[in-house]
Scaffold this motif. Structure first.
Motif, PDB file in Angstrom:
ATOM      1  N   SER A  93       0.856  -1.179   0.000  1.00 29.38           N
ATOM      2  CA  SER A  93       0.000   0.000   0.000  1.00 29.38           C
ATOM      3  C   SER A  93       0.895   1.233   0.000  1.00 29.38           C
ATOM      4  CB  SER A  93      -0.935   0.008   1.215  1.00 29.38           C
ATOM      5  OG  SER A  93      -0.205  -0.163   2.419  1.00 29.38           O
ATOM      6  N   GLY A  94       0.511   2.221  -0.770  1.00 26.50           N
ATOM      7  CA  GLY A  94       1.331   3.431  -0.837  1.00 26.50           C
ATOM      8  C   GLY A  94       1.199   4.149  -2.155  1.00 26.50           C
ATOM      9  N   GLY A  95       2.163   4.981  -2.446  1.00 23.64           N
ATOM     10  CA  GLY A  95       2.159   5.803  -3.647  1.00 23.64           C
ATOM     11  C   GLY A  95       2.993   7.042  -3.400  1.00 23.64           C
ATOM     12  N   ALA A  96       2.578   8.141  -3.996  1.00 21.03           N
ATOM     13  CA  ALA A  96       3.297   9.404  -3.794  1.00 21.03           C
ATOM     14  C   ALA A  96       2.987   9.968  -2.416  1.00 21.03           C
ATOM     15  CB  ALA A  96       2.893  10.403  -4.873  1.00 21.03           C
ATOM     16  N   GLY A  97       4.016  10.492  -1.778  1.00 22.65           N
ATOM     17  CA  GLY A  97       3.826  11.105  -0.475  1.00 22.65           C
ATOM     18  C   GLY A  97       3.400  12.558  -0.590  1.00 22.65           C
ATOM     19  N   GLY A  98       3.353  13.247   0.546  1.00 26.18           N
ATOM     20  CA  GLY A  98       2.961  14.649   0.552  1.00 26.18           C
ATOM     21  C   GLY A  98       4.107  15.566   0.165  1.00 26.18           C
ATOM     22  N   GLY A  99       3.779  16.841   0.025  1.00 27.91           N
ATOM     23  CA  GLY A  99       4.788  17.820  -0.352  1.00 27.91           C
ATOM     24  C   GLY A  99       4.423  19.207   0.146  1.00 27.91           C
ATOM     25  N   LEU A 100       5.242  20.180  -0.181  1.00 25.33           N
ATOM     26  CA  LEU A 100       5.042  21.554   0.280  1.00 25.33           C
ATOM     27  C   LEU A 100       4.073  22.295  -0.625  1.00 25.33           C
ATOM     28  CD1 LEU A 100       8.711  22.461   1.241  1.00 25.33           C
ATOM     29  CD2 LEU A 100       6.852  21.745   2.761  1.00 25.33           C
ATOM     30  N   ALA A 101       3.045  22.869  -0.022  1.00 27.29           N
ATOM     31  CA  ALA A 101       2.028  23.642  -0.737  1.00 27.29           C
ATOM     32  C   ALA A 101       2.193  25.124  -0.412  1.00 27.29           C
ATOM     33  CB  ALA A 101       0.628  23.168  -0.352  1.00 27.29           C
ATOM     34  N   VAL A 102       1.588  25.972  -1.262  1.00 24.75           N
ATOM     35  CA  VAL A 102       1.742  27.419  -1.135  1.00 24.75           C
ATOM     36  C   VAL A 102       0.392  28.082  -0.863  1.00 24.75           C
ATOM     37  CG1 VAL A 102       2.495  29.540  -2.282  1.00 24.75           C
ATOM     38  CG2 VAL A 102       3.713  27.403  -2.695  1.00 24.75           C
ATOM     39  N   ASN A 103       0.384  28.952   0.115  1.00 20.61           N
ATOM     40  CA  ASN A 103      -0.807  29.733   0.455  1.00 20.61           C
ATOM     41  C   ASN A 103      -1.321  30.492  -0.768  1.00 20.61           C
ATOM     42  OD1 ASN A 103      -2.568  31.810   1.525  1.00 20.61           O
ATOM     43  ND2 ASN A 103      -1.645  31.449   3.527  1.00 20.61           N
ATOM     44  N   LYS A 104      -2.631  30.453  -0.987  1.00 17.87           N
ATOM     45  CA  LYS A 104      -3.249  31.106  -2.142  1.00 17.87           C
ATOM     46  C   LYS A 104      -2.996  32.617  -2.158  1.00 17.87           C
ATOM     47  CE  LYS A 104      -6.137  31.264  -5.688  1.00 17.87           C
ATOM     48  NZ  LYS A 104      -7.501  30.718  -5.577  1.00 17.87           N
ATOM     49  N   LYS A 105      -2.782  33.212  -1.007  1.00 19.44           N
ATOM     50  CA  LYS A 105      -2.673  34.670  -0.917  1.00 19.44           C
ATOM     51  C   LYS A 105      -1.312  35.224  -1.360  1.00 19.44           C
ATOM     52  CE  LYS A 105      -5.839  34.771   3.026  1.00 19.44           C
ATOM     53  NZ  LYS A 105      -5.980  35.069   4.464  1.00 19.44           N
ATOM     54  N   LEU A 106      -0.321  34.359  -1.508  1.00 18.70           N
ATOM     55  CA  LEU A 106       1.027  34.849  -1.821  1.00 18.70           C
ATOM     56  C   LEU A 106       1.128  35.375  -3.243  1.00 18.70           C
ATOM     57  CD1 LEU A 106       1.689  33.435   0.838  1.00 18.70           C
ATOM     58  CD2 LEU A 106       3.773  32.570  -0.209  1.00 18.70           C
ATOM     59  N   THR A 107       1.795  36.510  -3.390  1.00 19.12           N
ATOM     60  CA  THR A 107       2.068  37.116  -4.698  1.00 19.12           C
ATOM     61  C   THR A 107       3.458  37.737  -4.669  1.00 19.12           C
ATOM     62  OG1 THR A 107       1.094  39.236  -4.019  1.00 19.12           O
ATOM     63  CG2 THR A 107      -0.372  37.668  -5.131  1.00 19.12           C
ATOM     64  N   GLY A 108       3.909  38.198  -5.821  1.00 16.66           N
ATOM     65  CA  GLY A 108       5.134  38.981  -5.909  1.00 16.66           C
ATOM     66  C   GLY A 108       6.357  38.295  -5.356  1.00 16.66           C
ATOM     67  N   LYS A 109       7.209  39.062  -4.655  1.00 17.95           N
ATOM     68  CA  LYS A 109       8.468  38.539  -4.138  1.00 17.95           C
ATOM     69  C   LYS A 109       8.250  37.436  -3.108  1.00 17.95           C
ATOM     70  CE  LYS A 109      11.237  42.732  -4.876  1.00 17.95           C
ATOM     71  NZ  LYS A 109      12.061  43.775  -4.222  1.00 17.95           N
TER      72      LYS A 109
END
Length: 443
Positions: free
Chosen positions: A326-342
């Motif tokens: 049982s298994g597959g791809a693990g989790g990863g780092l996601a980005v907050n929807k509010k982030l923009t620019g630098k």
């Protein structure tokens, strides 16, 4: 947007309150904060993750985060490492308040889906477009449980392999016990070790997810097959009260009834369970690939060399393929929807530092299986990891239950298995899961 978030996270708010957990650090949540940063002012960025332990994988990930900090003095990084057992709950709490950290580790499947459906994260597809060689080096299907509408929202830091069957070959040889390949042979081995005063199978189910993720997901697939489970998870053409699932629960209960586990297994966490096994107090253990890096950090070379790894024993008459994990791809780092620019640029570069080629190699050589094609330096990993790494290349992968169940469904089966292993009735546990999953899907 607020209505959409509230609707999608109704189930989260039902089980988490804002007061139940501390809020992100002041610079952690980007809600309402300005993203246009003057050139002379540092970009403030927060990251939450659950790589908090002393295992080699956690140290490898934290080391990559530290490399980002050193390489980017223009970024003021607030990194919070939260213990895994409480991590999901803390994320649910801040998600209900729409106050997510800027970058955070999201579990694959239903875990990241809740954040996507709530409008809380944004695609990282531009990052993959920027580094095509990196993107193309991930294994087939690696992005599937982290993607929606042809957009990728995270890349897996490691593979999620949850049902490795570990056994102490020295103990088997010493006591003349045959390594089990079928369920009947497993019970024969359990009785043999019980008669010798040795714990047959090490288990630590304090956090409740362990028995579900590592044992039930694979065992039930042996009985029902994957198609049945995927239908039941969607509540389309199958129910968890069906006889085949009740049979799977009955087989799991049979292990406890036979005295397979050590005393107090519902009070031990997975780290304690792994230490109990690697120290030679138990003959077998059913655990995930995370055990490879945990045991590498605590076990001696002699202890590790005597451990072998295989797939879970087969179930007679089962509908599922027995040569699976049982298994597959693990989790990863996601980005907050509010982030923009630098701030968004910095967040994406942080993800690339942790999950890019250098990061993937570091994680793999921390004795962790990854969804990335990398040449592992055998001198840098344990013999046990190399055995599991090679095994993972020869089998098919089947679904992990909590990657497809709703939050309510996963909670119902996790708690239900704790009850089952202490004498609960399989039919009642099946009904609790069925009711919770159906209710969460409005069926």
């Amino acid at each position: 947007m607020k209505k959409k978030i509230a609707a999608s996270l109704a189930s989260v708010m039902a089980i988490a309150t804002i007061a139940a957990c501390g809020q992100p650090a002041e610079n952690g949540a980007s809600g309402g904060a300005k993203t246009d940063t003057p050139a002379a002012e540092k970009v403030k960025l927060s990251i939450w993750h659950n790589f908090s332990g002393d295992d080699l994988r956690a140290k490898a990930v934290r080391a990559q985060i530290d490399k980002f900090k050193a390489a980017h003095p223009e970024v003021e990084l607030d990194a919070q490492a939260i213990p895994p057992d409480g991590y999901r709950q803390r994320l649910k709490t801040v998600a209900a308040a729409d106050e997510m950290p800027d970058v955070f580790f999201a579990h694959s499947g239903s875990g990241i889906k809740e954040f996507h459906d709530g409008g809380l994260i944004q695609p990282i597809t531009p990052l993959l477009t920027k580094y095509p060689d990196w993107k193309n080096n991930f294994t087939p299907g690696a992005f599937d449980p982290l993607s929606f509408n042809d957009q990728v929202y995270a890349v897996p830091i490691n593979a999620s392999v949850t049902s490795l069957f570990f056994y102490n070959k020295s103990l088997f040889d010493k006591h003349g016990v045959t390594v089990p390949k079928t369920w009947d042979e497993l019970h024969t081995a359990i009785k043999a070790f019980k008669d010798k005063g040795i714990t047959p199978i090490s288990l630590g189910n304090k956090a409740a997810w362990l028995a579900q993720s590592s044992i039930l997901s694979s065992l039930a697939d042996r009985v029902t097959g994957s198609d049945w489970f995927l239908k039941a998870a969607k509540q389309e053409g199958a129910k968890f009260t069906d006889p085949e699932f009740v049979q799977a629960l009955t087989l799991l209960k049979g292990l406890s009834d036979a005295g397979a586990f050590q005393q107090g297994f519902n009070s031990l966490d997975n780290t304690q369970m792994e230490q109990y096994f690697i120290s030679g107090k138990a003959a077998m253990m059913i655990d995930g690939a995370w055990a490879l890096t945990n045991m590498a950090a605590t076990g001696t070379k002699e202890q590790l060399d005597q451990v072998e790894v295989a797939v879970l024993p087969s179930v007679p008459g089962g509908k599922g393929d027995p040569n699976t994990l049982s298994g597959g791809a693990g989790g990863g780092l996601a980005v907050n929807k509010k982030l923009t620019g630098k701030k968004l640029d910095a967040a994406l570069e942080l993800i690339y530092t942790v999950s890019g080629p250098e990061g993937m190699k570091a994680v793999a050589e921390s004795n962790t299986i990854v969804n990335y094609k990398v040449d592992v330096d055998q001198s840098k990993v344990t013999s046990l990891f190399y055995k599991a790494y090679n095994l993972s290349k020869t089998v098919k992968f089947t679904p992990v239950y909590d990657a497809y169940l709703s939050s309510q469904g996963a909670e119902a089966i996790n708690n239900g298995l704790q009850e089952l292993l202490m004498g609960g009735k399989p039919e009642e546990i099946a009904k609790k899961l069925q009711d919770a999953q159906a209710r969460s899907l409005g069926k």
